[in-house]
Write a protein that holds these residues in place. Structure first.
Motif, PDB file in Angstrom:
ATOM      1  N   HIS A   1     -42.317  44.146  38.678  1.00 24.24           N
ATOM      2  CA  HIS A   1     -43.478  45.054  39.030  1.00 24.24           C
ATOM      3  C   HIS A   1     -43.506  44.808  40.378  1.00 24.24           C
ATOM      4  CE1 HIS A   1     -47.495  46.727  39.659  1.00 24.24           C
ATOM      5  NE2 HIS A   1     -47.734  45.325  39.968  1.00 24.24           N
ATOM      6  N   MET A   2     -43.519  43.638  40.909  1.00 24.01           N
ATOM      7  CA  MET A   2     -43.659  43.246  42.396  1.00 24.01           C
ATOM      8  C   MET A   2     -42.605  44.149  43.279  1.00 24.01           C
ATOM      9  SD  MET A   2     -44.116  39.144  42.776  1.00 24.01           S
ATOM     10  CE  MET A   2     -45.527  38.377  41.960  1.00 24.01           C
ATOM     11  N   ILE A   3     -41.349  44.161  42.743  1.00 23.09           N
ATOM     12  CA  ILE A   3     -40.308  44.942  43.527  1.00 23.09           C
ATOM     13  C   ILE A   3     -40.752  46.480  43.453  1.00 23.09           C
ATOM     14  CG2 ILE A   3     -37.788  45.861  43.420  1.00 23.09           C
ATOM     15  CD1 ILE A   3     -37.224  42.865  42.373  1.00 23.09           C
ATOM     16  N   HIS A   4     -41.139  46.776  42.514  1.00 25.29           N
ATOM     17  CA  HIS A   4     -41.706  48.442  42.501  1.00 25.29           C
ATOM     18  C   HIS A   4     -42.908  48.607  43.202  1.00 25.29           C
ATOM     19  CE1 HIS A   4     -43.980  51.722  40.722  1.00 25.29           C
ATOM     20  NE2 HIS A   4     -42.871  52.042  40.602  1.00 25.29           N
ATOM     21  N   GLU A   5     -43.683  47.514  43.504  1.00 21.34           N
ATOM     22  CA  GLU A   5     -44.951  47.671  44.420  1.00 21.34           C
ATOM     23  C   GLU A   5     -44.519  47.237  45.768  1.00 21.34           C
ATOM     24  OE1 GLU A   5     -48.081  48.665  43.458  1.00 21.34           O
ATOM     25  OE2 GLU A   5     -47.093  49.443  41.771  1.00 21.34           O
ATOM     26  N   LYS A   6     -43.312  46.694  45.955  1.00 20.06           N
ATOM     27  CA  LYS A   6     -42.898  46.139  47.351  1.00 20.06           C
ATOM     28  C   LYS A   6     -44.131  45.153  47.770  1.00 20.06           C
ATOM     29  CE  LYS A   6     -39.517  48.675  49.807  1.00 20.06           C
ATOM     30  NZ  LYS A   6     -38.790  47.669  50.081  1.00 20.06           N
ATOM     31  N   SER A   7     -44.419  44.431  46.996  1.00 15.89           N
ATOM     32  CA  SER A   7     -45.842  43.604  47.303  1.00 15.89           C
ATOM     33  C   SER A   7     -45.698  42.517  46.164  1.00 15.89           C
ATOM     34  CB  SER A   7     -47.034  44.453  47.279  1.00 15.89           C
ATOM     35  OG  SER A   7     -48.144  43.520  47.318  1.00 15.89           O
ATOM     36  N   GLY A   8     -46.064  41.157  46.821  1.00 17.45           N
ATOM     37  CA  GLY A   8     -46.400  40.161  45.866  1.00 17.45           C
ATOM     38  C   GLY A   8     -46.194  38.912  46.590  1.00 17.45           C
ATOM     39  N   SER A   9     -46.825  37.920  45.763  1.00 20.31           N
ATOM     40  CA  SER A   9     -46.801  36.631  46.277  1.00 20.31           C
ATOM     41  C   SER A   9     -46.459  35.498  45.332  1.00 20.31           C
ATOM     42  CB  SER A   9     -48.237  36.164  47.130  1.00 20.31           C
ATOM     43  OG  SER A   9     -48.396  34.979  47.523  1.00 20.31           O
ATOM     44  N   ILE A  10     -45.692  34.700  45.553  1.00 20.74           N
ATOM     45  CA  ILE A  10     -45.328  33.616  44.699  1.00 20.74           C
ATOM     46  C   ILE A  10     -45.580  32.181  45.501  1.00 20.74           C
ATOM     47  CG2 ILE A  10     -43.396  32.590  43.331  1.00 20.74           C
ATOM     48  CD1 ILE A  10     -42.228  35.345  43.296  1.00 20.74           C
ATOM     49  N   VAL A  11     -46.281  31.348  44.626  1.00 19.15           N
ATOM     50  CA  VAL A  11     -46.402  29.848  45.313  1.00 19.15           C
ATOM     51  C   VAL A  11     -45.863  28.947  44.270  1.00 19.15           C
ATOM     52  CG1 VAL A  11     -47.850  28.238  46.233  1.00 19.15           C
ATOM     53  CG2 VAL A  11     -48.363  30.667  46.536  1.00 19.15           C
ATOM     54  N   ASN A  12     -44.842  28.193  44.655  1.00 15.27           N
ATOM     55  CA  ASN A  12     -44.354  27.173  43.685  1.00 15.27           C
ATOM     56  C   ASN A  12     -44.820  25.866  44.198  1.00 15.27           C
ATOM     57  OD1 ASN A  12     -42.461  29.002  42.672  1.00 15.27           O
ATOM     58  ND2 ASN A  12     -41.235  28.900  44.326  1.00 15.27           N
ATOM     59  N   ILE A  13     -45.358  25.020  43.111  1.00 18.54           N
ATOM     60  CA  ILE A  13     -46.005  23.918  43.447  1.00 18.54           C
ATOM     61  C   ILE A  13     -44.696  22.895  43.105  1.00 18.54           C
ATOM     62  CG2 ILE A  13     -47.537  21.993  42.760  1.00 18.54           C
ATOM     63  CD1 ILE A  13     -48.867  24.863  43.809  1.00 18.54           C
ATOM     64  N   SER A  14     -44.213  22.021  44.368  1.00 23.08           N
ATOM     65  CA  SER A  14     -43.406  20.973  44.282  1.00 23.08           C
ATOM     66  C   SER A  14     -44.006  19.686  44.192  1.00 23.08           C
ATOM     67  CB  SER A  14     -42.420  21.467  45.505  1.00 23.08           C
ATOM     68  OG  SER A  14     -41.461  20.250  45.728  1.00 23.08           O
ATOM     69  N   SER A  15     -43.696  18.832  45.352  1.00 19.96           N
ATOM     70  CA  SER A  15     -44.133  17.544  45.412  1.00 19.96           C
ATOM     71  C   SER A  15     -43.554  16.789  46.705  1.00 19.96           C
ATOM     72  CB  SER A  15     -43.733  16.599  44.222  1.00 19.96           C
ATOM     73  OG  SER A  15     -43.974  15.249  44.533  1.00 19.96           O
ATOM     74  N   MET A  16     -44.601  16.072  47.074  1.00 19.59           N
ATOM     75  CA  MET A  16     -43.769  15.226  48.366  1.00 19.59           C
ATOM     76  C   MET A  16     -42.524  14.545  48.112  1.00 19.59           C
ATOM     77  SD  MET A  16     -46.486  11.853  48.810  1.00 19.59           S
ATOM     78  CE  MET A  16     -46.796  11.089  47.908  1.00 19.59           C
ATOM     79  N   TRP A  17     -42.254  14.392  46.537  1.00 19.50           N
ATOM     80  CA  TRP A  17     -41.278  13.602  46.241  1.00 19.50           C
ATOM     81  C   TRP A  17     -39.790  14.621  46.201  1.00 19.50           C
ATOM     82  CZ3 TRP A  17     -42.450   9.449  47.934  1.00 19.50           C
ATOM     83  CH2 TRP A  17     -43.482   8.814  47.552  1.00 19.50           C
TER      84      TRP A  17
END
Ligand code: NAP
Length: 244
Positions: free
Chosen positions: A125-141
């Motif tokens: 869907h994001m590619i179809h819309e050419k728009s979107g945002s992904i945030v991954n929660i990593s860690s300082m480790w």
């Protein structure tokens, strides 16, 4: 148009605070959970009473079929997902030589495969819309080493690599991918460390305290939203200055 966000691990801790923040900013929010049905359901109900659209959905992120089905039910009820927050995660301390295969593989299945599955589910869907945002929660480790955290650190470093590569690959499609690397945040995950350790960690933090889930929700919502329209492939550390 109303935007729809899906937050994995939205039932408790950091993910819950992110879901609350995104709802306050006007997103319809899908709240993913594994076991905390009551907490996730109560949060969705609270958000709805506050005027937001919210839906709690169960699904193990490590199980592609289950988490894809959960995302499809969010889409059916709230609309296509334009913001994805990969927050669900597990931690655990173990001396490297004693790590059982099951511990290692489950850590990667949840913390890394989970993001692989959810991103592939929302991308068409994001590619179809050419728009979107992904945030991954990593860690300082994921950025620094810590004793007895090799498995966890490896998964969190993998998320950083995933973020940077995907950001470049998806930029031409108008999709941004960023990462937040929290320091010590007071949730069930770190309460197991005990009062003394948490006190010591607060003392080692230049800002003099352990973080609150809301400290991570703010930066996550910023990276997810239009205020960060020119930001992609970045890792933002939010740790009170712990690893400066
Ligand atoms: P938490 O309080 O333990 O909550 C974990 C959340 O993830 C819960 O909502 C849980 O769902 C969900 N979850 C766990 N395994 C899952 C699975 N297989 N499938 C779907 N959902 C699953 O953890 P937290 O402290 O909020 O941590 C959130 C994220 O921040 C994690 O990725 C963690 O590694 C990262 N982080 C935390 C800290 C910290 O100090 N707390 C620091 C750096 C990074 P249920 O409630 O249904 O079990």
């Amino acid at each position: 148009m109303r935007k729809v966000a899906f937050v994995t691990g939205g039932s408790r801790g950091i993910g819950r605070a992110i879901a609350v923040r995104l709802a306050a900013e006007g997103y319809a929010v899908g709240i993913g959970y594994l076991q905390s049905r009551e907490q996730a359901g109560a949060l969705a109900e609270t958000l709805r009473l506050q005027g937001a659209d919210a839906l709690a959905v169960q699904g193990d992120v490590a199980d592609r079929e289950a988490i894809t089905a959960a995302i499809r039910s969010v889409e059916a009820s709230l609309g296509p997902v334009s913001v994805l927050v990969n927050n669900a995660g597990i931690a655990g301390q173990c001396q490297f030589q004693d790590i059982p295969d099951s511990f290692w593989h489950r850590m990667f299945a949840v913390n890394v495969d989970g993001a692989f599955h959810t991103i592939q589910a929302v991308l068409p869907h994001m590619i179809h819309e050419k728009s979107g945002s992904i945030v991954n929660i990593s860690s300082m480790w994921g950025l620094r080493g810590a004793s007895c955290e090799a498995a966890y650190s490896a998964t969190k470093a993998a998320l950083i690599g995933l973020t940077r590569s995907l950001a470049v690959e998806l930029a031409p499609s108008g999709i941004r991918v960023n990462c937040v690397a929290p320091g010590v945040i007071l949730t069930d995950m770190v309460r197991t460390l005990g009062e003394d350790t948490l006190h010591m960690l607060a003392e080692q933090t230049p800002l003099g305290r352990i973080g609150a889930p809301e400290d991570i929700a703010g930066i996550t919502a910023f990276l997810a939203g239009d205020g960060a329209a020119f930001i992609t492939g970045q890792v933002v550390t939010a740790d009170g200055g712990f690893i400066v």
